[in-house]
Design a protein around this motif. Structure first.
Motif, PDB file in Angstrom:
ATOM      1  N   ILE A  43       8.407  20.216 -57.619  1.00  0.00           N
ATOM      2  CA  ILE A  43       7.978  18.951 -57.024  1.00  0.00           C
ATOM      3  C   ILE A  43       8.399  17.792 -57.921  1.00  0.00           C
ATOM      4  N   SER A  44       8.958  16.750 -57.325  1.00  0.00           N
ATOM      5  CA  SER A  44       9.356  15.560 -58.065  1.00  0.00           C
ATOM      6  C   SER A  44       8.796  14.329 -57.363  1.00  0.00           C
ATOM      7  N   VAL A  45       8.009  13.521 -58.074  1.00  0.00           N
ATOM      8  CA  VAL A  45       7.470  12.285 -57.503  1.00  0.00           C
ATOM      9  C   VAL A  45       8.532  11.199 -57.665  1.00  0.00           C
ATOM     10  N   VAL A  46       9.046  10.699 -56.552  1.00  0.00           N
ATOM     11  CA  VAL A  46      10.174   9.759 -56.590  1.00  0.00           C
ATOM     12  C   VAL A  46       9.737   8.311 -56.382  1.00  0.00           C
ATOM     13  N   GLY A  47       8.431   8.079 -56.255  1.00  0.00           N
ATOM     14  CA  GLY A  47       7.960   6.709 -56.115  1.00  0.00           C
ATOM     15  C   GLY A  47       6.485   6.653 -55.807  1.00  0.00           C
ATOM     16  N   GLU A  48       5.894   5.477 -56.026  1.00  0.00           N
ATOM     17  CA  GLU A  48       4.483   5.262 -55.701  1.00  0.00           C
ATOM     18  C   GLU A  48       4.284   3.825 -55.261  1.00  0.00           C
ATOM     19  N   ALA A  49       3.243   3.618 -54.459  1.00  0.00           N
ATOM     20  CA  ALA A  49       2.933   2.286 -53.952  1.00  0.00           C
ATOM     21  C   ALA A  49       1.425   2.138 -53.855  1.00  0.00           C
ATOM     22  N   SER A  50       0.964   0.875 -53.828  1.00  0.00           N
ATOM     23  CA  SER A  50      -0.476   0.611 -53.891  1.00  0.00           C
ATOM     24  C   SER A  50      -1.083   0.168 -52.567  1.00  0.00           C
ATOM     25  N   ASP A  51      -0.287   0.040 -51.514  1.00  0.00           N
ATOM     26  CA  ASP A  51      -0.860  -0.297 -50.210  1.00  0.00           C
ATOM     27  C   ASP A  51       0.050   0.219 -49.102  1.00  0.00           C
ATOM     28  N   GLY A  52      -0.476   0.221 -47.889  1.00  0.00           N
ATOM     29  CA  GLY A  52       0.251   0.812 -46.779  1.00  0.00           C
ATOM     30  C   GLY A  52       1.561   0.132 -46.459  1.00  0.00           C
ATOM     31  N   ARG A  53       1.595  -1.189 -46.544  1.00  0.00           N
ATOM     32  CA  ARG A  53       2.817  -1.913 -46.217  1.00  0.00           C
ATOM     33  C   ARG A  53       3.918  -1.627 -47.236  1.00  0.00           C
ATOM     34  N   ALA A  54       3.557  -1.721 -48.530  1.00  0.00           N
ATOM     35  CA  ALA A  54       4.535  -1.425 -49.579  1.00  0.00           C
ATOM     36  C   ALA A  54       4.974   0.034 -49.522  1.00  0.00           C
ATOM     37  N   LEU A  69      -0.691  10.055 -48.682  1.00  0.00           N
ATOM     38  CA  LEU A  69      -1.065   8.734 -48.189  1.00  0.00           C
ATOM     39  C   LEU A  69      -2.578   8.586 -48.111  1.00  0.00           C
ATOM     40  N   ASP A  70      -3.115   7.608 -48.842  1.00  0.00           N
ATOM     41  CA  ASP A  70      -4.553   7.328 -48.793  1.00  0.00           C
ATOM     42  C   ASP A  70      -4.912   6.749 -47.427  1.00  0.00           C
ATOM     43  N   ALA A  76      -2.400  -2.924 -44.474  1.00  0.00           N
ATOM     44  CA  ALA A  76      -2.096  -1.791 -43.591  1.00  0.00           C
ATOM     45  C   ALA A  76      -2.709  -0.520 -44.176  1.00  0.00           C
ATOM     46  N   ASP A  77      -3.690   0.033 -43.460  1.00  0.00           N
ATOM     47  CA  ASP A  77      -4.342   1.241 -43.971  1.00  0.00           C
ATOM     48  C   ASP A  77      -3.434   2.461 -43.773  1.00  0.00           C
ATOM     49  N   GLY A  78      -3.934   3.606 -44.212  1.00  0.00           N
ATOM     50  CA  GLY A  78      -3.118   4.800 -44.171  1.00  0.00           C
ATOM     51  C   GLY A  78      -2.714   5.229 -42.774  1.00  0.00           C
ATOM     52  N   ILE A  79      -3.600   5.037 -41.791  1.00  0.00           N
ATOM     53  CA  ILE A  79      -3.275   5.420 -40.422  1.00  0.00           C
ATOM     54  C   ILE A  79      -2.132   4.551 -39.892  1.00  0.00           C
ATOM     55  N   GLU A  80      -2.224   3.242 -40.123  1.00  0.00           N
ATOM     56  CA  GLU A  80      -1.147   2.339 -39.707  1.00  0.00           C
ATOM     57  C   GLU A  80       0.155   2.695 -40.408  1.00  0.00           C
ATOM     58  N   ALA A  81       0.073   2.950 -41.706  1.00  0.00           N
ATOM     59  CA  ALA A  81       1.268   3.302 -42.472  1.00  0.00           C
ATOM     60  C   ALA A  81       1.867   4.611 -41.973  1.00  0.00           C
ATOM     61  N   CYS A  82       1.020   5.560 -41.617  1.00  0.00           N
ATOM     62  CA  CYS A  82       1.495   6.836 -41.094  1.00  0.00           C
ATOM     63  C   CYS A  82       2.304   6.622 -39.825  1.00  0.00           C
ATOM     64  N   ARG A  83       1.778   5.811 -38.921  1.00  0.00           N
ATOM     65  CA  ARG A  83       2.505   5.523 -37.674  1.00  0.00           C
ATOM     66  C   ARG A  83       3.842   4.853 -37.976  1.00  0.00           C
ATOM     67  N   ALA A  84       3.814   3.872 -38.880  1.00  0.00           N
ATOM     68  CA  ALA A  84       5.033   3.128 -39.205  1.00  0.00           C
ATOM     69  C   ALA A  84       6.083   4.034 -39.838  1.00  0.00           C
ATOM     70  N   ILE A  85       5.651   4.908 -40.731  1.00  0.00           N
ATOM     71  CA  ILE A  85       6.588   5.830 -41.386  1.00  0.00           C
ATOM     72  C   ILE A  85       7.201   6.773 -40.365  1.00  0.00           C
ATOM     73  N   LYS A  86       6.399   7.268 -39.439  1.00  0.00           N
ATOM     74  CA  LYS A  86       6.903   8.182 -38.421  1.00  0.00           C
ATOM     75  C   LYS A  86       7.908   7.502 -37.500  1.00  0.00           C
ATOM     76  N   GLU A  87       7.757   6.197 -37.297  1.00  0.00           N
ATOM     77  CA  GLU A  87       8.734   5.466 -36.492  1.00  0.00           C
ATOM     78  C   GLU A  87      10.061   5.342 -37.231  1.00  0.00           C
ATOM     79  N   VAL A  88       9.981   5.110 -38.545  1.00  0.00           N
ATOM     80  CA  VAL A  88      11.190   4.946 -39.356  1.00  0.00           C
ATOM     81  C   VAL A  88      11.889   6.284 -39.581  1.00  0.00           C
ATOM     82  N   ALA A  89      11.114   7.310 -39.909  1.00  0.00           N
ATOM     83  CA  ALA A  89      11.681   8.627 -40.246  1.00  0.00           C
ATOM     84  C   ALA A  89      10.756   9.717 -39.736  1.00  0.00           C
TER      85      ALA A  89
END
Length: 233
Positions: A43-54, A69-70, A76-89
């Protein structure tokens, strides 16, 4: 370095480590999780962020295999970020990390496309295991939370009064597999229960997702209950 002798086969190269992004607004938890995960050889951690938008922006740039994802975050909470990520990838796997065991959060995470749901008091072994499992295309949820999810499915089924819509037809075996997925069993457990190979189970799950045009096992169960494709008693 010892060269391979004639007639010998070189050892296969080790697979690339799973690339993970951690998104959590608590820096201490985020950094601690990163340090612990990076002790794992695969496992390799390739990045971290402090909020859903970032986090969504970061994920779209580095395209990891798995995102931790918290659920509760600013911008943008985790649920919103989850939806957004799934749209992108859509192929990126997402594990929700939370202090909450509320059914509503779990239900929304499943609808948003999450492949796993872990409480923050889980051990590091649980988290690393979850990363590996969802990266393989399976879903992971603790048995206690799985029971709550099934309760939510049953309640949703009782509330549903929508007109029936023609649904893709699943085979009897696919329905059988789907019922066991709904009970929270993984591929190996389903294989044992049905006395078939694990690869056969994987093929059935893949066919189910393709027929239903969904991205995760949990989404398949949600869809199946909503469309009355199976009953959970």
């Amino acid at each position: 370095m010892t060269e391979a002798q004639p007639g010998e086969h070189p050892e296969p190269a080790a697979p690339d480590p799973l690339r993970v992004v951690v998104v959590d607004d608590h820096e201490l938890f985020r950094r601690g999780l990163r340090l612990l995960l990076e002790q794992e050889d695969d496992i390799s951690v390739v990045g971290e962020a402090s909020d859903g938008r970032a986090g969504t922006t970061l994920v779209s740039e580095v395209l990891p295999d798995v995102v931790l994802l918290d659920v509760r975050m600013p911008q943008a909470d985790g649920i919103e970020a989850c939806r957004a990520i799934k749209e992108v990838a859509p192929t990126i796997k997402i594990i929700m990390l939370t202090m909450s065991d509320e059914e509503a959060d779990l239900y929304e995470a499943v609808k948003a496309g999450a492949s796993g749901y872990l409480l923050k008091d889980s051990s590091i072994d649980d988290v690393s295991h979850a990363v590996r499992v969802v990266a393989e295309g399976q879903s992971l949820i603790s048995p206690s939370m799985a029971a709550k999810l099934l309760d939510e499915f049953k309640e949703m089924s009782r509330r549903s009064a929508a007109a029936e819509i023609p649904s893709p037809r699943l085979t009897d075996r696919e329905l059988e597999v789907l019922r066991l997925v709904a009970q929270g069993l993984n591929n190996r457990e389903i294989a044992r229960r049905l006395v078939i190979s694990e690869n056969t189970v994987k093929n059935h799950v893949r066919n189910i997702l393709e027929k239903l045009q969904l991205h995760s096992r949990m989404e398949a169960v949600l869809y199946a209950v909503r469309e009355n494709l199976l009953e959970i008693t």
